[in-house]
Design a protein around this motif. Structure first.
Motif, PDB file in Angstrom:
ATOM      1  N   GLY A   1      49.083  46.482  38.467  1.00 34.61           N
ATOM      2  CA  GLY A   1      48.470  45.468  37.616  1.00 34.61           C
ATOM      3  C   GLY A   1      49.418  44.739  36.703  1.00 34.61           C
ATOM      4  N   LEU A   2      50.421  45.450  36.154  1.00 31.92           N
ATOM      5  CA  LEU A   2      51.357  44.775  35.258  1.00 31.92           C
ATOM      6  C   LEU A   2      52.081  43.645  35.971  1.00 31.92           C
ATOM      7  N   LEU A   3      52.477  43.880  37.200  1.00 31.00           N
ATOM      8  CA  LEU A   3      53.170  42.852  37.965  1.00 31.00           C
ATOM      9  C   LEU A   3      52.209  41.736  38.356  1.00 31.00           C
ATOM     10  N   SER A   4      51.066  42.091  38.933  1.00 28.11           N
ATOM     11  CA  SER A   4      50.165  41.069  39.465  1.00 28.11           C
ATOM     12  C   SER A   4      49.418  40.298  38.387  1.00 28.11           C
ATOM     13  N   VAL A   5      49.149  40.918  37.231  1.00 30.11           N
ATOM     14  CA  VAL A   5      48.428  40.222  36.151  1.00 30.11           C
ATOM     15  C   VAL A   5      49.408  39.615  35.158  1.00 30.11           C
ATOM     16  N   ASP A   6      50.208  40.441  34.529  1.00 32.17           N
ATOM     17  CA  ASP A   6      51.070  39.974  33.434  1.00 32.17           C
ATOM     18  C   ASP A   6      52.246  39.119  33.911  1.00 32.17           C
ATOM     19  N   GLN A   7      52.928  39.569  34.952  1.00 36.69           N
ATOM     20  CA  GLN A   7      54.127  38.857  35.383  1.00 36.69           C
ATOM     21  C   GLN A   7      53.822  37.668  36.294  1.00 36.69           C
ATOM     22  N   ASP A   8      52.835  37.805  37.160  1.00 34.06           N
ATOM     23  CA  ASP A   8      52.519  36.728  38.105  1.00 34.06           C
ATOM     24  C   ASP A   8      51.276  35.924  37.718  1.00 34.06           C
ATOM     25  N   GLY A   9      50.241  36.609  37.269  1.00 34.07           N
ATOM     26  CA  GLY A   9      48.962  35.952  37.002  1.00 34.07           C
ATOM     27  C   GLY A   9      48.966  35.014  35.816  1.00 34.07           C
ATOM     28  N   VAL A  10      49.530  35.448  34.706  1.00 33.96           N
ATOM     29  CA  VAL A  10      49.529  34.592  33.510  1.00 33.96           C
ATOM     30  C   VAL A  10      50.353  33.324  33.741  1.00 33.96           C
ATOM     31  N   PRO A  11      51.563  33.407  34.336  1.00 32.32           N
ATOM     32  CA  PRO A  11      52.269  32.157  34.638  1.00 32.32           C
ATOM     33  C   PRO A  11      51.499  31.254  35.609  1.00 32.32           C
ATOM     34  N   ALA A  12      50.767  31.843  36.557  1.00 29.90           N
ATOM     35  CA  ALA A  12      49.944  31.031  37.463  1.00 29.90           C
ATOM     36  C   ALA A  12      48.832  30.327  36.691  1.00 29.90           C
ATOM     37  N   LEU A  13      48.275  31.009  35.698  1.00 26.12           N
ATOM     38  CA  LEU A  13      47.253  30.402  34.840  1.00 26.12           C
ATOM     39  C   LEU A  13      47.845  29.245  34.035  1.00 26.12           C
ATOM     40  N   ILE A  14      49.023  29.439  33.482  1.00 22.95           N
ATOM     41  CA  ILE A  14      49.690  28.370  32.726  1.00 22.95           C
ATOM     42  C   ILE A  14      49.912  27.156  33.624  1.00 22.95           C
ATOM     43  N   GLU A  15      50.370  27.401  34.830  1.00 18.62           N
ATOM     44  CA  GLU A  15      50.609  26.306  35.772  1.00 18.62           C
ATOM     45  C   GLU A  15      49.306  25.574  36.114  1.00 18.62           C
ATOM     46  N   ALA A  16      48.240  26.329  36.367  1.00 17.68           N
ATOM     47  CA  ALA A  16      46.945  25.711  36.674  1.00 17.68           C
ATOM     48  C   ALA A  16      46.435  24.902  35.488  1.00 17.68           C
ATOM     49  N   ALA A  17      46.617  25.430  34.283  1.00 14.48           N
ATOM     50  CA  ALA A  17      46.185  24.716  33.075  1.00 14.48           C
ATOM     51  C   ALA A  17      46.978  23.428  32.896  1.00 14.48           C
ATOM     52  N   GLU A  18      48.283  23.489  33.112  1.00 11.94           N
ATOM     53  CA  GLU A  18      49.113  22.282  33.005  1.00 11.94           C
ATOM     54  C   GLU A  18      48.676  21.227  34.007  1.00 11.94           C
ATOM     55  N   LYS A  19      48.455  21.644  35.257  1.00 10.30           N
ATOM     56  CA  LYS A  19      48.036  20.704  36.299  1.00 10.30           C
ATOM     57  C   LYS A  19      46.677  20.085  35.980  1.00 10.30           C
ATOM     58  N   ALA A  20      45.826  20.833  35.278  1.00  7.20           N
ATOM     59  CA  ALA A  20      44.497  20.326  34.907  1.00  7.20           C
ATOM     60  C   ALA A  20      44.538  19.454  33.654  1.00  7.20           C
ATOM     61  N   GLY A  21      45.708  19.341  33.022  1.00  3.85           N
ATOM     62  CA  GLY A  21      45.827  18.505  31.828  1.00  3.85           C
ATOM     63  C   GLY A  21      45.456  19.202  30.533  1.00  3.85           C
ATOM     64  N   THR A  22      45.404  20.525  30.553  1.00  4.87           N
ATOM     65  CA  THR A  22      45.085  21.286  29.340  1.00  4.87           C
ATOM     66  C   THR A  22      46.167  21.033  28.288  1.00  4.87           C
ATOM     67  N   LYS A  23      45.751  20.722  27.074  1.00  6.94           N
ATOM     68  CA  LYS A  23      46.691  20.339  26.015  1.00  6.94           C
ATOM     69  C   LYS A  23      47.250  21.523  25.231  1.00  6.94           C
ATOM     70  N   LYS A  24      46.481  22.628  25.134  1.00 10.69           N
ATOM     71  CA  LYS A  24      46.922  23.775  24.341  1.00 10.69           C
ATOM     72  C   LYS A  24      46.736  25.051  25.144  1.00 10.69           C
TER      73      LYS A  24
END
Length: 115
Positions: free
Chosen positions: A84-107
């Motif tokens: 879980g540490l690898l798949s959630v913290d190391q991979d999942g959170v950066p994937a969330l940041i990328e998805a948020a950026e692509k969606a135009g999330t400001k914060k």
């Protein structure tokens, strides 16, 4: 403001989601299994529940669509199954940041692991 809360079934995330709702923010929560998750029903009628999972990046774009801000309180336990540490913290959170950026999330706000 429309806000996505990731980790809303946990203690910190549920408090964040409740506070956002209480302050009049449109709130969406990312929950594995959506409302079918045992804790997904706790948000009945108060928030938009998006079915998604940090370990499945393909589920994150739709959760981030139309969101102005994202709050991530999700983390995995060190002894969690399936690394879980690898798949959630190391991979999942950066994937969330990328998805948020692509969606135009400001914060984007993320709590430190273990908080």
């Amino acid at each position: 403001m429309k806000v996505l809360v990731v980790g809303a079934t946990g203690f910190v995330g549920s408090q964040v989601a409740q506070a956002l709702c209480a302050n009049g923010h449109q709130t969406r929560v990312l929950v594995r299994g959506g409302r079918a998750h045992p804790r997904g029903s706790q948000f009945e009628g108060r928030v938009d529940v998006a079915d998604g999972d940090l370990t499945r990046p393909e589920t994150l774009a739709s959760a981030c669509a139309g969101i102005e801000a994202a709050v991530c309180t999700a983390t995995s336990m060190p002894l969690c199954h399936e690394n879980g540490l690898l798949s959630v913290d190391q991979d999942g959170v950066p994937a969330l940041i990328e998805a948020a950026e692509k969606a135009g999330t400001k914060k984007f706000v993320s709590t430190p692991p273990g908080s």
